[in-house]
Design an enzyme around this catalytic site. Structure first.
Site, PDB file in Angstrom:
ATOM      1  CB  VAL A   1      34.890  39.151  37.483  1.00 32.98           C
ATOM      2  CG1 VAL A   1      35.957  39.929  38.242  1.00 32.98           C
ATOM      3  CG2 VAL A   1      35.015  37.658  37.775  1.00 32.98           C
ATOM      4  CB  CYS A   2      32.725  43.319  34.727  1.00 28.37           C
ATOM      5  SG  CYS A   2      33.965  42.600  33.639  1.00 28.37           S
ATOM      6  CB  SER A   3      28.274  42.897  37.300  1.00 27.93           C
ATOM      7  OG  SER A   3      28.050  43.185  35.944  1.00 27.93           O
TER       8      SER A   3
ATOM      9  CB  THR B   1      30.822  40.036  32.149  1.00 26.44           C
ATOM     10  OG1 THR B   1      31.684  41.131  32.454  1.00 26.44           O
ATOM     11  CG2 THR B   1      30.492  40.036  30.663  1.00 26.44           C
TER      12      THR B   1
END
Length: 196
Positions: free
Chosen positions: A83-85, A81
């Site tokens: 922001v996570c990545s 996803t």
């Protein structure tokens, strides 16, 4: 007209799903013993399918992750996803030497994903040498700590809030929980480095 109303209703529902949480604080807090708070929970170390088969799909009890160790752990809504990545994992990967210099034994990323997806994602991010990735495949770890979040409106289903913690021998010393899973204000590697 109906189409316009549907779009507005969908946007409003999406905004409330990924917007501010109605629960500002989780059951977990500074001083919480994570092993006691989630006594029957185990996590699944990121691995390939073949590694899963050869290990008989073993799991890792929380005490094995935290006992007699200084750990920085962070949770996020999910592998691959945005922001996570692009922000969350890199903020830890890029600071791994600083964490080690502060005596941190391990930096752990946990998400409500299976360990095979997390393994592929960690490979893609080139982060496996610096961060340990663990799957909370059924969300039981996050539910036990009340760090779970229903993101069904965003087509993600039951997931985790975005958070970070500094844990010493299983006890939470620092806890940061974002107001919304899409936020990246308090849970990044730079922030918690300054709190250790």
């Amino acid at each position: 007209m109906a189409s316009s109303l549907l779009k507005r209703a969908s946007y409003s529902a999406m905004k409330s799903a990924v917007g501010a949480s109605p629960r500002a604080y989780a059951a977990v807090a500074v001083g919480t013993d994570l092993v006691s708070a989630a006594p029957d929970v185990s996590l699944q170390k990121a691995r390939s399918w073949d590694e899963g088969v050869s290990s008989k799909f073993s799991t890792t009890p929380l005490k094995d992750l935290f006992k007699d160790k200084k750990v920085v752990i962070f949770g996020l809504p999910g592998a691959y996803t945005g922001v996570c990545s692009q922000q969350h994992v890199p903020s830890y990967k890029n600071n791994i030497d600083k964490f080690k210099a502060k005596g941190i034994d391990s930096v752990i990323c946990v998400a409500v994903n299976d360990p095979f997806v997390l393994n592929g994602w960690a490979d893609k991010l080139e982060a496996k040498d610096s961060i340990e990735f663990y799957g909370d495949f059924d969300g039981s770890f996050h539910k036990s700590l009340e760090l779970d979040k229903d993101l069904s409106v965003a087509l993600l289903g039951p997931r985790s809030q975005r958070w970070s913690a500094y844990v010493v021998d299983g006890k939470v010393k620092v806890l940061n929980v974002e107001e919304a899973p899409s936020d990246f204000k308090v849970s990044g590697g730079d922030v918690i480095l300054g709190q250790i």
